[in-house]
Write a protein that holds these residues in place. Structure first.
Motif, PDB file in Angstrom:
ATOM      1  N   THR A 290      14.040 -13.836  21.504  1.00  0.00           N
ATOM      2  CA  THR A 290      14.870 -12.899  20.755  1.00  0.00           C
ATOM      3  C   THR A 290      14.135 -12.382  19.521  1.00  0.00           C
TER       4      THR A 290
ATOM      5  N   LEU B 187      13.590 -12.154  11.691  1.00  0.00           N
ATOM      6  CA  LEU B 187      14.708 -12.104  10.742  1.00  0.00           C
ATOM      7  C   LEU B 187      14.330 -12.734   9.407  1.00  0.00           C
TER       8      LEU B 187
ATOM      9  N   PHE C 286      19.929 -22.278  12.007  1.00  0.00           N
ATOM     10  CA  PHE C 286      20.250 -20.881  11.711  1.00  0.00           C
ATOM     11  C   PHE C 286      21.629 -20.838  11.079  1.00  0.00           C
TER      12      PHE C 286
ATOM     13  N   LEU D  83      14.718 -13.309  16.551  1.00  0.00           N
ATOM     14  CA  LEU D  83      14.880 -14.271  15.459  1.00  0.00           C
ATOM     15  C   LEU D  83      13.611 -14.506  14.630  1.00  0.00           C
TER      16      LEU D  83
ATOM     17  N   VAL E 175      22.139 -13.501   7.021  1.00  0.00           N
ATOM     18  CA  VAL E 175      21.341 -14.695   7.286  1.00  0.00           C
ATOM     19  C   VAL E 175      21.240 -15.501   5.992  1.00  0.00           C
TER      20      VAL E 175
ATOM     21  N   PHE F 212      14.613 -18.878  20.415  1.00  0.00           N
ATOM     22  CA  PHE F 212      13.883 -18.387  19.247  1.00  0.00           C
ATOM     23  C   PHE F 212      12.781 -17.410  19.652  1.00  0.00           C
TER      24      PHE F 212
ATOM     25  N   ILE G 262      19.023 -23.543  17.178  1.00  0.00           N
ATOM     26  CA  ILE G 262      18.342 -22.604  18.067  1.00  0.00           C
ATOM     27  C   ILE G 262      17.241 -23.317  18.839  1.00  0.00           C
TER      28      ILE G 262
ATOM     29  N   LEU H 295      17.116 -19.752   8.005  1.00  0.00           N
ATOM     30  CA  LEU H 295      16.523 -19.858   9.339  1.00  0.00           C
ATOM     31  C   LEU H 295      15.277 -20.711   9.167  1.00  0.00           C
TER      32      LEU H 295
END
Length: 201
Positions: A166, A171, A119, A168, A107, A163, A158, A110
């Protein structure tokens, strides 16, 4: 076979190292609907149910799985994306995902952008060569469309639903993510490599 449309998220209950292998135990919302031997995509990696209880399931991680994927980075409390295998007759969205992780990326960013998120993910060369602008890439089990492709990285936009539905939000920058390139792209690349080799290119 999967679609890359994350069904729900789960939580790591335990991650036990067993030499070069491991056993992963997850709390899963649809645990009571699982059967022994069933396939479940966990962060995009197809795993087989090895044990079950009313709250979750366990999966055995092979040496190769730990070497190729980011699953070895999981720890108690980690959030994971979950998707059960596609059933015949199901409505199909996303794109064809095998659950066979090709490599990992990291990553890069984000960040919220209005109601959406930007992202950015790093791409190793073997994945980048299989990506095209507006093409599909599976990232930790999420079917995403590449909005911008530049040297060594891909950018995705996203939506709010993706978002929140999930892992995310959990992260962090620098985290490793599982990447599975488009199945058609891999077949074409293999055929073209063979064609070039036959011509002596």
């Amino acid at each position: 076979m999967f679609t890359g449309l994350v069904e729900t998220t789960g939580r790591v209950r335990s991650f036990e190292r067993l030499g070069k292998q491991a056993r992963l135990s997850l709390a899963i919302p649809f645990a009571t609907e699982l059967t022994m031997g069933e396939s479940v995509a966990v962060n995009g990696c197809c795993l087989t149910v090895a044990a079950m209880d009313p709250e979750g399931a366990c999966f055995d991680l092979l040496t190769q799985t730990l070497a190729v994927t980011s699953l070895g980075d999981l720890e108690e409390g980690s959030t994971v994306n979950l998707e059960r295998a596609l059933r015949a007759g199901d409505r199909f969205g996303g794109h064809f995902v095998q659950g066979h992780v090709d490599a990992t990326g990291a990553v890069i960013a984000l960040e919220a952008k209005g109601q959406d998120h930007i992202f950015d993910v790093s791409l190793p060369p073997e994945i980048e060569r299989l990506c095209i602008d507006k093409g599909s890439l599976c990232v930790d089990g999420i079917s995403l469309t590449i909005a911008e492709l530049s040297s060594g990285r891909a950018r995705f936009w996203i939506t709010p639903h993706t978002f929140t539905a999930t892992h995310l939000p959990a992260l962090k920058t620098g985290a490793r993510v599982n990447l599975e390139a488009d199945l058609l792209a891999k077949h074409v690349a293999k055929l073209m490599d063979g064609f070039s080799a036959a011509r002596g290119a």
